[in-house]
Design an enzyme around this catalytic site. Structure first.
Site, PDB file in Angstrom:
ATOM      1  N   GLU A   1       7.306  -7.603  -9.629  1.00 19.05           N
ATOM      2  CA  GLU A   1       7.574  -7.372  -8.194  1.00 19.05           C
ATOM      3  C   GLU A   1       8.252  -8.537  -7.459  1.00 19.05           C
ATOM      4  OE1 GLU A   1       3.801  -6.275  -6.503  1.00 19.05           O
ATOM      5  OE2 GLU A   1       3.777  -4.359  -7.515  1.00 19.05           O
TER       6      GLU A   1
ATOM      7  N   GLU B   1       3.030   2.311 -14.655  1.00 14.14           N
ATOM      8  CA  GLU B   1       1.892   2.527 -13.746  1.00 14.14           C
ATOM      9  C   GLU B   1       1.975   3.901 -13.085  1.00 14.14           C
ATOM     10  OE1 GLU B   1       1.352  -0.758 -11.028  1.00 14.14           O
ATOM     11  OE2 GLU B   1       2.023  -2.233 -12.482  1.00 14.14           O
TER      12      GLU B   1
HETATM   13  C1  GLA Z   1       0.931  -2.965  -8.578  1.00 13.15           C
HETATM   14  C2  GLA Z   1       0.492  -3.913  -9.648  1.00 13.15           C
HETATM   15  C3  GLA Z   1      -0.744  -3.398 -10.338  1.00 13.15           C
HETATM   16  C4  GLA Z   1      -1.787  -2.885  -9.373  1.00 13.15           C
HETATM   17  C5  GLA Z   1      -1.181  -1.844  -8.491  1.00 13.15           C
HETATM   18  C6  GLA Z   1      -2.186  -1.315  -7.482  1.00 13.15           C
HETATM   19  O1  GLA Z   1       1.636  -1.918  -8.973  1.00 13.15           O
HETATM   20  O2  GLA Z   1       1.477  -4.153 -10.600  1.00 13.15           O
HETATM   21  O3  GLA Z   1      -1.285  -4.438 -11.072  1.00 13.15           O
HETATM   22  O4  GLA Z   1      -2.274  -3.941  -8.605  1.00 13.15           O
HETATM   23  O5  GLA Z   1      -0.123  -2.462  -7.781  1.00 13.15           O
HETATM   24  O6  GLA Z   1      -3.422  -1.140  -8.000  1.00 13.15           O
END
Ligand code: GLA
Length: 659
Positions: A353, A478
């Site tokens: 990020e 994710e």
């Molecule tokens: C981001 C992070 C994850 C997690 C999510 C929310 O995507 O990469 O590690 O913290 O947010 O749970």
């Protein structure tokens, strides 16, 4: 879209819904674990229940000697059931309150539902929490299970929870988040959480086994119930620790300070203690792991960036931070090698990020409420995103062979996708450091309550297309897709379309990982984003993504994994050929032979394209490596760019996408 504040809070707050079955007086019994399978909660499943009508509150106590609470059963004309409730007066701190030690009442590794009605004397946020001390830890942890607002009335709080066999001093308690005003509680009930896992449902890892790994993320508390472990073993062959391998849990401050006392404050010490239950579980069940995450602006303690590891100290220099970064990465890989070398860590998110939605570096600072948790201490020290490249160089240097390294980001289907592509090209301009792009894929089926998904499937496909052209691997890291008002049919259609898109790019995608297993444990639990219900039953979106895919079911038992690493060693990961920009023939050099190959492949694809008839046709990796101009697809212009590079007319063998 992601709210970073919500993300931060959700790391420890679990939400759940259940129906409560209260019995008339205090009752507790050690549950018969064999009764948990495939049935709804009934009175048989009540393991502890009191409405205080018998005047007995002896199972409840205040929270330790310094807690000033006075607990007493009283009459209350607002009592939700009967006439009596437990009153808590004299509270001095918001954490003071009634506590129930679970010893002798509950069993470890079992998922329970708790329901309690709570009244604060005046407006306050009331919360049910779990105190638990993990094995090996000396300090307790406090997990907020559920919160609600009382305005002098009773509010019902419901949640699911479990604790692990290795945890000590486990208790449930009620606290407030604001003032320490008086409380009353009533109808306190704990039941076995129903388990409706379908043993005959197709296994996700089998269904997609011919294409990519299918994984999930989990946390230590989520994985505590045996029932959740069974579901994970049945469906997933990749595991990500949701929080436990993030710097805030891996950095060992006491050890860092001790070393700093001896004069070395550039060698951050690490511990895998918090992640241990997840690592042991992965090892025991031979589930591969994705490491998450080494370098990130969030969930990394302030002191890591400061002189003397003092959170109030000065920011360290760039030079010192580079040393800390290198040693941190080195120490993490060394710790895993030392204790968990038999786990297949096939991937690591090295950097997470780094871009705003517009593809710019983050603002400099420490993530906090006033900057919506968006500022980056890395940018504060380095001035820009120049910390990313060394992070990958160090990770490449210390990661074990076969472990692929990823840049991971969210809203990756928006403008920042171009910035991600350019970043990967720049990082790999003089070597091969980054192996792939992690598409977080936190998606939304409904958008502001409307049935208009965001991102659209088209946007998501565009991102896949763009990333596939980099020649790097793609992992969906994710995945979750929120939906309002339980519109599960819409969610099923959207999930199915997204998986269809991913399947279309299966040659470029090596893993799809959902961010959590059952809806109640998700960080976005209020909008049911996952494939399984709280009781482990499959949701329509599960059915829609397994429908119509031909696969060979595995004969593996659902549970009871083989645990002998000698007779059943972990399979060695297969390493793909390495891609170097401009290196069309994949011989690790960029020279005139590559120019010739690109000319041939673009002018005579039937013979020299990736499916060409000639023995010397270009490979998939070669084609991706040779797609160096700013237009997708191989043309004579790509050959020209490579030629200019070989003649030293260009510094890099590609044209960055945004130039
Ligand atoms: C981001 C992070 C994850 C997690 C999510 C929310 O995507 O990469 O590690 O913290 O947010 O749970």
């Amino acid at each position: 879209m992601k709210g970073n504040l919500l993300k931060k809070l959700s790391a420890c707050v679990l939400c759940a819904a259940m129906t409560c079955s209260a019995s008339p007086c205090t009752a507790f019994a050690v549950p018969n674990l064999n009764t948990t399978a495939a049935k709804l909660a009934s009175s048989d499943d009540v393991v502890f229940s009191t409405d205080f009508e018998d005047g007995d509150a002896s199972k409840f106590s205040k929270r330790g000697d310094t807690d000033t609470s006075i607990l007493k059963v009283i009459e209350d004309d607002k009592a939700p059931s009967g006439s009596k409730v437990l009153s808590i007066t004299g509270r001095d701190q918001s954490w003071n309150g009634p506590s129930l030690a679970v010893k002798g009442i509950l069993e470890p590794n079992v998922k329970y539902d708790i329901s309690v009605k709570v009244k604060a004397a005046w407006y306050n946020t009331v919360c049910v929490s779990l105190q638990h001390t993990p094995g090996g830890a000396s300090e307790p942890q406090y997990t907020n299970l559920v919160k609600g607002v009382s305005q002098g009335d009773y509010v019902e709080l419901t949640a699911s929870f479990a604790y692990g066999a290795e945890e000590k001093d486990v208790s449930l308690y009620v606290e407030t988040w604001g003032e320490a005003n008086d409380l009353c509680i009533d109808d306190f009930t704990i039941t076995l959480s129903p388990n409706n896992m379908d043993p005959n449902a197709p296994s996700l890892k089998d269904v997609y086994g011919g294409m990519f790994k299918f994984g999930t993320a989990t946390t230590v508390s989520e994985i505590a119930p045996k029932s959740t472990q069974d579901l994970i073993c049945k469906h997933f062959n990749s595991l990500t620790a949701g929080n436990e391998l993030k710097p805030e849990n891996v950095l060992d401050r006491a050890a860092c300070l001790a070393l700093a006392e001896d004069g070395d404050d550039t060698n951050p010490q690490v511990t895998l203690e918090t992640a241990k239950p997840i690592l042991e579980f992965a090892r025991k069940n031979h589930i591969s792991m994705r490491g998450h995450v080494l370098v990130w602006h969030q969930q990394t303690p302030m002191w890591f960036f400061k002189e003397n590891y003092d959170p109030d100290g000065e920011w360290v220099s760039k030079e010192k931070m580079l040393k800390r970064m290198e040693n941190y990465i080195k120490n993490v890989f060394a710790a895993i090698k030392k204790d968990y070398s038999d786990i297949d860590f096939y991937a690591w998110d090295v950097v997470n990020e780094c871009f705003t939605d517009y593809g710019k570096p983050r603002a400099a600072g420490f993530p906090a409420e006033e900057n919506n948790y968006e500022s980056s201490p890395w940018v504060k020290i380095f001035g820009d995103n120049s910390f990313i490249k060394p992070a990958f160089e160090f990770a490449k240097k210390y990661a074990p062979e076969g472990c692929k390294l990823y840049y991971n980001d969210f809203n990756e289907y928006m403008d920042k996708s171009d910035a991600i592509v350019t970043l990967t090209k720049e990082i790999n301009s003089d070597g091969h450091y980054i192996d792939g792009i992690g598409m977080q894929s936190h998606l939304n089926v409904t958008n502001n309550g409307e049935p208009t998904p965001f991102p659209s499937v088209g946007m998501y496909r565009n991102a896949l297309e763009k990333f596939s052209k980099t020649g790097l691997d793609i992992q969906i890291t994710e995945l979750d897709a929120t939906v309002n008002n339980k519109k599960f049919d819409l969610q099923a259609d959207y999930y199915s379309d997204i998986m269809d898109a991913i399947v279309d790019y299966k040659d470029y995608v090596s893993a799809v990982v959902v961010w959590g297993t059952t809806d109640d444990q998700s960080w976005r639990a209020d909008r049911d984003p996952l494939l399984f219900n709280k009781d482990y039953s499959v949701k329509p979106c599960f059915e829609s993504i397994v429908d119509g895919i031909e696969y060979v079911p595995s004969t593996d038992p659902v549970t009871d994994p083989v645990t002998d690493p000698v007779t059943d060693p972990v399979t060695e990961p297969v390493t793909d050929p390495i891609m170097i920009w401009g290196d069309a023939n994949c011989d690790s050099n960029v020279d005139m032979a590559d120019v010739v190959m690109v000319m041939q492949a673009s002018l005579n694809p039937a013979k020299y394209g990736i499916n060409g008839t000639s023995e010397d046709h270009i490979t998939k990796t070669g084609e991706a490596a040779a797609d160096v101009d700013d237009n997708a697809g191989l043309t004579v212009n790509d050959a020209l760019v490579i030629q200019k590079y070989t003649l030293k007319l260009l510094a890099k063998p590609f044209i960055p996408t945004n130039e």
